[in-house]
Design a protein around this motif. Structure first.
Motif: not given
Ligand SMILES: Cc1ncc(COP(=O)(O)O)c(C=O)c1O
Length: 424
Positions: A207, A235, A114
């Motif tokens: 996701n 990402d 995040t």
């Molecule tokens: C592709 C992607 N980006 C960002 C995040 C966010 O990561 P975090 O849960 O460590 O904040 C996730 C979490 O599952 C994710 O799958």
């Protein structure tokens, strides 16, 4: 059975919203199992159940639970202390490895995916001096205001792809395109010419179930963004060090302008990272004016766990074991669902896979949304009863690790077959 978990959850319901500290955990019904310990591919619950784990902390544990090399490095570091408010050699060593694998010049470690995507977007906006960004329907990039629009993962599972409490002015600056549909990107770029700073994408959606990119999609995105002078943020919080040591960028032979990482690079401890070329990254404080800071950034315990994980991964065997396990299980799901006459589509790439109970192909948010989500929940519940933990939501993926040996996989395969027969 499950007495202890039930007791703990009834206490938890009084003190945590929905009883949990991250929403997806409450999707395990009627209450989540509470974990006592993990070892290799197994979770041991408070109720004495042993579960084969295909969730793996939602992605980070590519070595399985409690890998001895990681355990040793973490213990050694804890002996020396765990927070200094000053740099350690470990962060330099881990950064060097990550940068080499991703062909980037500089990195900033943060504490979660995040935080990484939040910083990446802020950075892109500062570099291009434009406010709009584009994301894709069903992609999830974390729980902050910039990107919690049309979001997958728990946001979709619980029906809040767009959270309450986000100012209209902020959400309005995030445009949504369709995954695997370059025309939808082109028309947004045309409509908002000279207003868009960046496109952020999960190169493989992990996701919204698992949705791989079609052949020309990622290359096409790269070409479009270069042509329009828009930054491309990949990402790779899930795909980084999972698809390969160089992540999806190595796998598809495409280079992003800014990369975000998380999950695996912390070896199971909280982590995130933003990386890219010097001219972009040097804009971050203190060398530049894009602010980022964090009490726990580059935490030495995380760095030690990440470094140990990298060293094991660089030997290569983990990828062959994990990919073989996923390939076999995806094949079994496809065959068994077919034999049971169930409408289904199984998507897999490397050590990530998911079954959708709908006729394929599943290639974007819309086709994934058509799947029978209740049937999936049933699938998850029946497996859990038989000692196998797959994600409780259609909008997550199954992961394998270097600890998922052929023997573990074959036992799972039999259970998959049994459960799919029952779902008919
Ligand atoms: C592709 C992607 N980006 C960002 C995040 C966010 O990561 P975090 O849960 O460590 O904040 C996730 C979490 O599952 C994710 O799958």
């Amino acid at each position: 059975m499950m007495r202890r978990s039930k007791e703990l959850f009834s206490e938890a319901l009084k003190i945590f919203p929905g009883g949990v500290n991250s929403p997806i955990r409450a999707a395990v019904k009627p209450f989540p199992f509470y974990v006592l310990r993990g070892e290799g591919p197994y979770l041991y619950t408070e109720d004495g159940q042993v579960l084969v784990d295909y969730v793996l902390g939602y992605g980070p544990l590519i070595l399985g639970h409690r890998h001895p090399e990681v355990l040793k490095r973490v213990k050694d570091q804890v002996e020396r202390g765990w927070l200094f408010g000053a740099p350690t050699e470990l962060e330099v060593l881990l950064a060097r490895k990550v940068l080499d694998h991703f062909h980037a010049d500089m990195i900033r470690f943060v504490n979660s995916g995040t935080e990484a995507t939040m910083l990446a977007v802020r950075l892109a906006r500062a570099v291009r001096r434009r406010d709009y960004i584009i994301k894709f329907e069903g992609c999830y990039h974390g729980a902050h205001d910039y990107l919690l629009v049309g979001a997958g993962s728990a946001a979709s599972h619980f029906g809040v792809p767009k959270s309450e409490g986000i100012p209209k002015d902020v959400a309005g600056k995030t445009l949504i395109a369709r995954f695997n549909d370059l025309d939808s990107v082109e028309s947004l770029l045309k409509e908002h010419r000279d207003e868009i700073s960046a496109i952020i994408v999960e190169p493989v959606i992990g996701n919204y179930g698992l949705i791989p990119p079609e052949k020309e999609f990622i290359k096409g995105l790269r070409e479009l963004t270069s042509r329009e002078d828009v930054l491309l943020i990949m990402d790779e919080v899930i795909t980084g060090f999972r698809l390969s040591l160089g992540g999806a960028q190595e796998y598809f032979n495409v280079r992003a302008d800014i990369t975000t990482l998380g999950k695996i690079i912390g070896g199971g401890f909280p982590v995130g990272a933003v990386l890219g070329p010097e001219e972009i990254m040097s804009r971050i404080t203190p060398s530049g004016k894009v602010f980022n800071a964090g009490t726990f950034n580059a935490n030495p315990v995380t760095m030690a766990a990440g470094l140990a994980t990298m060293e094991v991964l660089e030997k290569g065997e983990v990828y062959s074991t994990a990919d073989r396990a996923a390939s076999r299980l995806a094949e079994v799901l496809d065959d068994a669902a077919g034999r049971s006459g169930l409408e289904h589509c199984v998507n897999r790439i490397a050590s990530m896979f998911q079954i959708f109970f709908t006729q394929g192909p599943v290639r974007d948010f819309r086709s994934a949304s058509r799947s029978d989500k209740e049937k999936y929940v049933k699938f998850h519940e029946e497996l859990l009863r038989r000692g196998i933990f797959v994600p409780p939501s259609q909008f997550e993926v199954m992961f394998t690790s270097g600890s998922h040996t052929d023997e573990v996989v074959e036992r799972t395969a039999k259970t998959f077959e049994e459960v799919l027969r029952k779902l008919r």
